[in-house]
Write a protein that holds these residues in place. Structure first.
Motif, PDB file in Angstrom:
ATOM      1  N   ALA A 197      17.106  16.220  13.559  1.00 35.31           N
ATOM      2  CA  ALA A 197      16.085  16.108  14.609  1.00 35.31           C
ATOM      3  C   ALA A 197      14.676  16.318  14.065  1.00 35.31           C
ATOM      4  CB  ALA A 197      16.376  17.098  15.735  1.00 35.31           C
ATOM      5  N   ILE A 198      14.522  17.172  13.068  1.00 32.95           N
ATOM      6  CA  ILE A 198      13.195  17.424  12.505  1.00 32.95           C
ATOM      7  C   ILE A 198      12.601  16.140  11.925  1.00 32.95           C
ATOM      8  CG2 ILE A 198      14.004  18.196  10.228  1.00 32.95           C
ATOM      9  CD1 ILE A 198      11.238  20.052  11.824  1.00 32.95           C
ATOM     10  N   LEU A 199      13.447  15.300  11.333  1.00 30.60           N
ATOM     11  CA  LEU A 199      12.965  14.022  10.796  1.00 30.60           C
ATOM     12  C   LEU A 199      12.512  13.096  11.915  1.00 30.60           C
ATOM     13  CD1 LEU A 199      15.557  13.303   7.973  1.00 30.60           C
ATOM     14  CD2 LEU A 199      13.176  14.030   7.728  1.00 30.60           C
ATOM     15  N   ALA A 200      13.295  13.059  12.993  1.00 27.97           N
ATOM     16  CA  ALA A 200      12.913  12.226  14.141  1.00 27.97           C
ATOM     17  C   ALA A 200      11.562  12.669  14.684  1.00 27.97           C
ATOM     18  CB  ALA A 200      13.986  12.305  15.224  1.00 27.97           C
ATOM     19  N   SER A 201      11.355  13.976  14.768  1.00 24.23           N
ATOM     20  CA  SER A 201      10.078  14.496  15.267  1.00 24.23           C
ATOM     21  C   SER A 201       8.927  14.168  14.318  1.00 24.23           C
ATOM     22  CB  SER A 201      10.164  16.011  15.466  1.00 24.23           C
ATOM     23  OG  SER A 201      11.067  16.322  16.489  1.00 24.23           O
ATOM     24  N   ARG A 202       9.160  14.317  13.034  1.00 17.89           N
ATOM     25  CA  ARG A 202       8.108  14.016  12.058  1.00 17.89           C
ATOM     26  C   ARG A 202       7.647  12.565  12.170  1.00 17.89           C
ATOM     27  NH1 ARG A 202      10.646  16.474   6.495  1.00 17.89           N
ATOM     28  NH2 ARG A 202      10.614  18.677   7.110  1.00 17.89           N
ATOM     29  N   PHE A 203       8.594  11.657  12.327  1.00 13.15           N
ATOM     30  CA  PHE A 203       8.276  10.233  12.333  1.00 13.15           C
ATOM     31  C   PHE A 203       7.803   9.733  13.696  1.00 13.15           C
ATOM     32  CE2 PHE A 203      10.322  10.346   8.280  1.00 13.15           C
ATOM     33  CZ  PHE A 203       9.759   9.286   7.582  1.00 13.15           C
ATOM     34  N   SER A 204       7.832  10.580  14.713  1.00 11.97           N
ATOM     35  CA  SER A 204       7.341  10.151  16.025  1.00 11.97           C
ATOM     36  C   SER A 204       5.974  10.750  16.355  1.00 11.97           C
ATOM     37  CB  SER A 204       8.349  10.520  17.121  1.00 11.97           C
ATOM     38  OG  SER A 204       8.478  11.925  17.230  1.00 11.97           O
ATOM     39  N   SER A 205       5.473  11.616  15.481  1.00 12.70           N
ATOM     40  CA  SER A 205       4.177  12.244  15.764  1.00 12.70           C
ATOM     41  C   SER A 205       3.027  11.305  15.423  1.00 12.70           C
ATOM     42  CB  SER A 205       4.044  13.556  14.983  1.00 12.70           C
ATOM     43  OG  SER A 205       4.102  13.309  13.603  1.00 12.70           O
ATOM     44  N   ALA A 206       1.958  11.404  16.188  1.00 10.28           N
ATOM     45  CA  ALA A 206       0.773  10.565  15.968  1.00 10.28           C
ATOM     46  C   ALA A 206       0.084  10.970  14.671  1.00 10.28           C
ATOM     47  CB  ALA A 206      -0.188  10.721  17.143  1.00 10.28           C
ATOM     48  N   ARG A 223       0.808  10.337  11.619  1.00  8.76           N
ATOM     49  CA  ARG A 223       1.703  10.786  10.546  1.00  8.76           C
ATOM     50  C   ARG A 223       1.316  10.174   9.203  1.00  8.76           C
ATOM     51  NH1 ARG A 223       4.069   7.847  14.289  1.00  8.76           N
ATOM     52  NH2 ARG A 223       4.779   5.782  13.785  1.00  8.76           N
ATOM     53  N   PRO A 224       1.568  10.907   8.117  1.00  8.31           N
ATOM     54  CA  PRO A 224       1.268  10.373   6.785  1.00  8.31           C
ATOM     55  C   PRO A 224       2.371   9.407   6.325  1.00  8.31           C
ATOM     56  CG  PRO A 224       2.137  12.588   6.596  1.00  8.31           C
ATOM     57  CD  PRO A 224       2.009  12.291   8.078  1.00  8.31           C
ATOM     58  N   SER A 225       2.311   9.033   5.084  1.00  9.05           N
ATOM     59  CA  SER A 225       3.285   8.145   4.462  1.00  9.05           C
ATOM     60  C   SER A 225       4.716   8.632   4.693  1.00  9.05           C
ATOM     61  CB  SER A 225       3.013   8.088   2.961  1.00  9.05           C
ATOM     62  OG  SER A 225       4.123   7.611   2.252  1.00  9.05           O
ATOM     63  N   ALA A 226       5.623   7.685   4.823  1.00  4.99           N
ATOM     64  CA  ALA A 226       7.035   8.023   5.013  1.00  4.99           C
ATOM     65  C   ALA A 226       7.542   8.909   3.873  1.00  4.99           C
ATOM     66  CB  ALA A 226       7.872   6.749   5.117  1.00  4.99           C
ATOM     67  N   ARG A 227       7.111   8.633   2.645  1.00  7.79           N
ATOM     68  CA  ARG A 227       7.591   9.438   1.513  1.00  7.79           C
ATOM     69  C   ARG A 227       7.154  10.890   1.627  1.00  7.79           C
ATOM     70  NH1 ARG A 227       4.990   7.356  -2.821  1.00  7.79           N
ATOM     71  NH2 ARG A 227       3.876   5.933  -1.470  1.00  7.79           N
ATOM     72  N   HIS A 228       5.971  11.151   2.170  1.00  2.00           N
ATOM     73  CA  HIS A 228       5.505  12.533   2.354  1.00  2.00           C
ATOM     74  C   HIS A 228       6.316  13.229   3.442  1.00  2.00           C
ATOM     75  CE1 HIS A 228       2.214  12.053  -0.397  1.00  2.00           C
ATOM     76  NE2 HIS A 228       1.785  11.005   0.256  1.00  2.00           N
ATOM     77  N   LEU A 229       6.687  12.504   4.480  1.00  3.52           N
ATOM     78  CA  LEU A 229       7.478  13.093   5.567  1.00  3.52           C
ATOM     79  C   LEU A 229       8.909  13.390   5.139  1.00  3.52           C
ATOM     80  CD1 LEU A 229       6.237  10.877   8.520  1.00  3.52           C
ATOM     81  CD2 LEU A 229       5.647  13.263   8.073  1.00  3.52           C
ATOM     82  N   LEU A 230       9.343  12.771   4.052  1.00  3.01           N
ATOM     83  CA  LEU A 230      10.723  12.951   3.570  1.00  3.01           C
ATOM     84  C   LEU A 230      10.812  13.890   2.375  1.00  3.01           C
ATOM     85  CD1 LEU A 230      11.959   9.282   3.909  1.00  3.01           C
ATOM     86  CD2 LEU A 230      12.656  11.244   5.291  1.00  3.01           C
ATOM     87  N   GLU A 231       9.748  14.633   2.120  1.00  6.54           N
ATOM     88  CA  GLU A 231       9.767  15.555   0.990  1.00  6.54           C
ATOM     89  C   GLU A 231      10.961  16.502   1.117  1.00  6.54           C
ATOM     90  OE1 GLU A 231       6.796  18.837  -0.865  1.00  6.54           O
ATOM     91  OE2 GLU A 231       5.932  16.914  -0.229  1.00  6.54           O
ATOM     92  N   ILE A 243       0.814  -1.204   0.000  1.00  5.98           N
ATOM     93  CA  ILE A 243       0.000   0.000   0.000  1.00  5.98           C
ATOM     94  C   ILE A 243       0.852   1.262   0.000  1.00  5.98           C
ATOM     95  CG2 ILE A 243      -1.755   1.294   1.282  1.00  5.98           C
ATOM     96  CD1 ILE A 243      -2.622  -1.485   2.433  1.00  5.98           C
ATOM     97  N   ASP A 244       1.843   1.324   0.873  1.00  2.00           N
ATOM     98  CA  ASP A 244       2.597   2.554   1.049  1.00  2.00           C
ATOM     99  C   ASP A 244       3.867   2.278   1.846  1.00  2.00           C
ATOM    100  OD1 ASP A 244       3.141   5.250   0.854  1.00  2.00           O
ATOM    101  OD2 ASP A 244       1.315   5.901   1.857  1.00  2.00           O
ATOM    102  N   ASP A 245       4.608   3.329   2.121  1.00  2.00           N
ATOM    103  CA  ASP A 245       5.784   3.244   2.980  1.00  2.00           C
ATOM    104  C   ASP A 245       5.384   3.658   4.384  1.00  2.00           C
ATOM    105  OD1 ASP A 245       8.218   2.739   1.167  1.00  2.00           O
ATOM    106  OD2 ASP A 245       7.114   4.301   0.112  1.00  2.00           O
ATOM    107  N   VAL A 246       5.771   2.865   5.365  1.00  2.00           N
ATOM    108  CA  VAL A 246       5.473   3.119   6.762  1.00  2.00           C
ATOM    109  C   VAL A 246       6.791   3.383   7.465  1.00  2.00           C
ATOM    110  CG1 VAL A 246       4.561   2.089   8.876  1.00  2.00           C
ATOM    111  CG2 VAL A 246       3.447   1.634   6.687  1.00  2.00           C
ATOM    112  N   GLY A 247       6.807   4.336   8.384  1.00  4.62           N
ATOM    113  CA  GLY A 247       8.038   4.610   9.113  1.00  4.62           C
ATOM    114  C   GLY A 247       7.767   5.090  10.518  1.00  4.62           C
ATOM    115  N   THR A 248       8.742   4.877  11.396  1.00  3.53           N
ATOM    116  CA  THR A 248       8.642   5.323  12.774  1.00  3.53           C
ATOM    117  C   THR A 248      10.031   5.609  13.336  1.00  3.53           C
ATOM    118  OG1 THR A 248       7.645   4.855  14.930  1.00  3.53           O
ATOM    119  CG2 THR A 248       8.718   3.010  13.828  1.00  3.53           C
ATOM    120  N   THR A 249      10.096   6.543  14.271  1.00  4.78           N
ATOM    121  CA  THR A 249      11.339   6.844  14.966  1.00  4.78           C
ATOM    122  C   THR A 249      11.620   5.743  15.975  1.00  4.78           C
ATOM    123  OG1 THR A 249      10.917   9.203  14.725  1.00  4.78           O
ATOM    124  CG2 THR A 249      12.504   8.561  16.409  1.00  4.78           C
ATOM    125  N   VAL A 250      12.869   5.318  16.043  1.00  2.00           N
ATOM    126  CA  VAL A 250      13.301   4.330  17.034  1.00  2.00           C
ATOM    127  C   VAL A 250      14.551   4.860  17.731  1.00  2.00           C
ATOM    128  CG1 VAL A 250      12.321   2.325  15.858  1.00  2.00           C
ATOM    129  CG2 VAL A 250      14.646   3.020  15.330  1.00  2.00           C
TER     130      VAL A 250
END
Length: 166
Positions: A78-87, A89-97, A28-35
């Motif tokens: 750090a901005i990427l870590a914050s984007r991927f840890s927010s509730a 969140r959209p597709s990983a590709r959108h967060l990495l624009e 369906i899409d790319d999923v991502g999360t901060t670890v």
């Protein structure tokens, strides 16, 4: 007397941990999360471990797909870590624009071109661990390695840049 979750969290906030992004490519899409605390488990065979919320969507997708990528973030990300840890969140590709990335050869998951290291992984197994699962990941490749990059750390509940690189 047992340790409360709040007391436990307060104590571990004093431990500096590396920050990474775990990404999974499904149909369906790319999923991502901060670890945090990408842990080296074994050199032979190469295994790492990350903790994921047991009832979270990333753990569910990882179990279904069976492969992922882990990008260890560099200082200044750090901005990427914050984007991927927010509730929510959209597709990983959108967060990495606007952020350079590519596909890991084995998993097809997103790996950051500008991170400290990118690991292309196959899920070895999930181990139940309280409200989390420990994902043991067999490292199939290292598509990104920037030996001179300083890592992003999590300390005291905040993201901090580690001083210098090599």
């Amino acid at each position: 007397m047992p340790v409360s979750p709040a007391e436990f969290s307060a104590a571990l906030r004093r431990y500096a941990a590396g920050v990474g992004l775990l990404t999974v490519r499904d149909d369906i899409d790319d999923v991502g999360t901060t670890v945090t605390s990408v842990m080296s488990v074994s050199a032979d065979p190469p295994l790492v471990a990350v903790g994921l919320t047991a009832d979270g969507y990333p753990a569910e997708v990882l179990e279904a797909v069976g492969s992922c990528a882990v990008s260890v973030l560099a200082a200044g990300q750090a901005i990427l870590a914050s984007r991927f840890s927010s509730a929510g969140r959209p597709s990983a590709r959108h967060l990495l624009e606007g952020v350079p990335w590519s596909r890991a050869p084995h998993s097809g998951a997103v790996v950051l071109d500008g991170g400290v290291v990118g690991l292309d992984c196959r899920l070895d197994r999930l181990v139940e661990a309280g409200d989390h699962v420990l994902a043991l990941l067999a490292v199939e490749g290292v598509p990104v390695l920037h030996e001179d990059a300083a890592p992003l750390l999590r300390l005291g509940g905040r993201y901090v840049d580690a001083p210098g690189g090599r």
